[in-house]
Design a protein around this motif. Structure first.
Motif, PDB file in Angstrom:
ATOM      1  N   THR A 118      41.683  21.583   8.341  1.00 34.71           N
ATOM      2  CA  THR A 118      41.121  20.159   8.466  1.00 34.71           C
ATOM      3  C   THR A 118      40.122  19.675   7.563  1.00 34.71           C
ATOM      4  OG1 THR A 118      41.322  20.995  10.767  1.00 34.71           O
ATOM      5  CG2 THR A 118      40.102  18.831  10.482  1.00 34.71           C
TER       6      THR A 118
ATOM      7  N   CYS B 252      40.857  16.295   5.584  1.00 33.02           N
ATOM      8  CA  CYS B 252      39.654  14.974   5.704  1.00 33.02           C
ATOM      9  C   CYS B 252      39.587  14.613   4.159  1.00 33.02           C
ATOM     10  CB  CYS B 252      38.704  15.349   6.277  1.00 33.02           C
ATOM     11  SG  CYS B 252      38.805  15.603   8.043  1.00 33.02           S
TER      12      CYS B 252
ATOM     13  N   SER C 281      38.664   9.766   8.684  1.00 32.10           N
ATOM     14  CA  SER C 281      38.411  11.276   7.735  1.00 32.10           C
ATOM     15  C   SER C 281      37.036  11.682   7.922  1.00 32.10           C
ATOM     16  CB  SER C 281      38.820  10.849   6.206  1.00 32.10           C
ATOM     17  OG  SER C 281      38.044   9.859   5.464  1.00 32.10           O
TER      18      SER C 281
ATOM     19  N   LEU D  10      36.304  12.805  11.428  1.00 34.70           N
ATOM     20  CA  LEU D  10      37.160  14.052  11.859  1.00 34.70           C
ATOM     21  C   LEU D  10      36.557  15.191  11.117  1.00 34.70           C
ATOM     22  CD1 LEU D  10      39.589  15.631  13.008  1.00 34.70           C
ATOM     23  CD2 LEU D  10      40.840  14.950  10.846  1.00 34.70           C
ATOM     24  N   MET D  11      35.902  14.863   9.892  1.00 29.92           N
ATOM     25  CA  MET D  11      35.091  15.862   9.079  1.00 29.92           C
ATOM     26  C   MET D  11      34.035  16.468  10.239  1.00 29.92           C
ATOM     27  SD  MET D  11      35.127  17.700   6.435  1.00 29.92           S
ATOM     28  CE  MET D  11      35.217  17.136   4.579  1.00 29.92           C
TER      29      MET D  11
END
Ligand code: HEM
Ligand SMILES: CC(C)=CCC/C(C)=C/CC/C(C)=C/COP(=O)(O)OP(=O)(O)O
Length: 305
Positions: free
Chosen positions: A55, A59, A111, A114-115
């Motif tokens: 993930t 990202c 991005s 989510l990071m």
């Protein structure tokens, strides 16, 4: 006929082809950006669970792609004037600017959020900083103003391995700072070698790149001068005890070849882009160099551990 009779403002947005959205992310350049990020993560002393590591890299890829889209949204006028970039979705008229803006902003926010959810706030902040740096500092502020644009603005492209490392560890340490320094110092030889043989494009678009403002000879000298600290930064992790001999020997050999090619550029005398073999060779090698150097870093970590 019907379409041309309707004022532009009331026409429907152009249909969006997914291939154009993909092109907006500058996939060619971003492959190496994502690779260096992955190597930064794999070189870290602690490994996150696979899904978290995946993930984090996703990202960085999305954030870098989003930054590329925002760069193209802002520079559609410039891109239209350069042969190399005129076929991009915006200057070629295949996409409207609003779509590019929404795509770039949406993907940037997605991005970074989510990071933060998948890893930690420091990695998310560094990702946000690199997107902002590329878009605001490089694209909006420096690119059209000074030939030092890529020296300062190029820092954006140096963040990915640091972000990969921080995503895994939650903190900054000396090795990822050196990885940042390597890419930071690599960017001028990488880009100025290329800019020497595409300088007419930049002149046509009125972009103050070094060969346009300072001339071909001065640019060749700068390519060589930046190669020296780059080589020092690339080899440094070995004597500092941050990596082993696999990396050290590979970095020394790869850097020696870089230096030889940079000397050839500094000695080249032609002003005809078609004859600039040394410049073309160094540009192509610069890409191989970074791929190989970062591969050696990971090999060193994983084969010795
Ligand atoms: C401000 C800094 C930089 C500038 C101005 C710059 C500029 C360019 C330009 C104009 C090209 C050729 C055309 C293109 O594919 O877009 C190129 C190619 C490339 N750059 Fe850079 N670059 C920079 C930094 C970087 C960084 C940080 C990386 C990765 C770590 C990178 C990786 C590449 C790669 C892999 C290519 C080849 C693309 C392909 O084969 O399609 N560049 N660069
Ligand atoms: C994580 C994150 C945000 C990473 C950013 C990566 C990054 C900024 C890489 C810079 C490389 C790049 C696309 C330069 C192109 O310069 P240009 O825009 O002048 O090239 P052009 O003339 O092809 O548009």
């Amino acid at each position: 006929m019907l379409v041309t009779s309707i004022p532009l403002s009331s026409q429907q947005a152009l249909p969006t082809d997914w291939r154009d959205l993909y092109a907006l992310t500058k996939p060619g350049v971003m492959k190496l950006v994502v690779f260096t990020a992955l190597c930064g993560l794999l070189a870290a002393p602690v490994m996150p669970p696979l899904v978290i590591g995946f993930t984090a890299i996703l990202c960085i890829a999305l954030g870098a792609g989003a930054a590329g889209a925002l760069n193209q949204w802002y520079e559609a006028d410039l891109d239209a004037k350069m042969r190399r970039t005129a076929k991009r979705p915006l200057p070629a008229g295949r996409m409207d600017k609003q779509t590019a803006l929404h795509f770039g902003v949406g993907l940037s926010v997605f991005s970074v959020v989510l990071m933060e959810l998948a890893t930690n706030w420091l990695a998310a902040s560094l990702l946000a900083a690199s997107i902002l740096f590329y878009v605001l500092v490089y694209t909006v502020w420096l690119k059209r103003r000074t030939a030092q644009n890529i020296v300062i603005g190029g820092a954006a492209g140096a963040f990915p391995p640091l972000i990969g490392w921080v995503a895994a560890t939650g903190q900054v340490s000396l090795l990822p700072v050196l990885l940042f320094a390597i890419i930071f110092l690599w960017t001028p030889p990488h880009f100025w070698a290329l800019s020497l043989f595409v300088r007419s494009d930049y002149a046509a678009a009125n972009v103050p790149m070094l060969p346009v403002t300072a001339g071909v000879e001065a640019t060749r000298r700068q390519v060589f001068l930046y190669t020296l600290p780059m080589v020092a930064a690339a080899i440094a992790p070995w004597p500092l005890g941050l990596t082993g001999a696999i990396y050290g020997i590979a970095a020394t050999a790869l850097s020696a070849a870089f230096l030889v090619l940079a000397v050839a550029v500094s000695r080249s005398r032609t002003t005809d882009p078609a004859l600039m073999k040394a410049e073309k060779r160094l540009f192509a090698y610069s890409i191989f160099y970074l791929f190989a150097l970062f591969t050696a870093l990971v090999a060193d970590r994983w084969l010795i551990a």
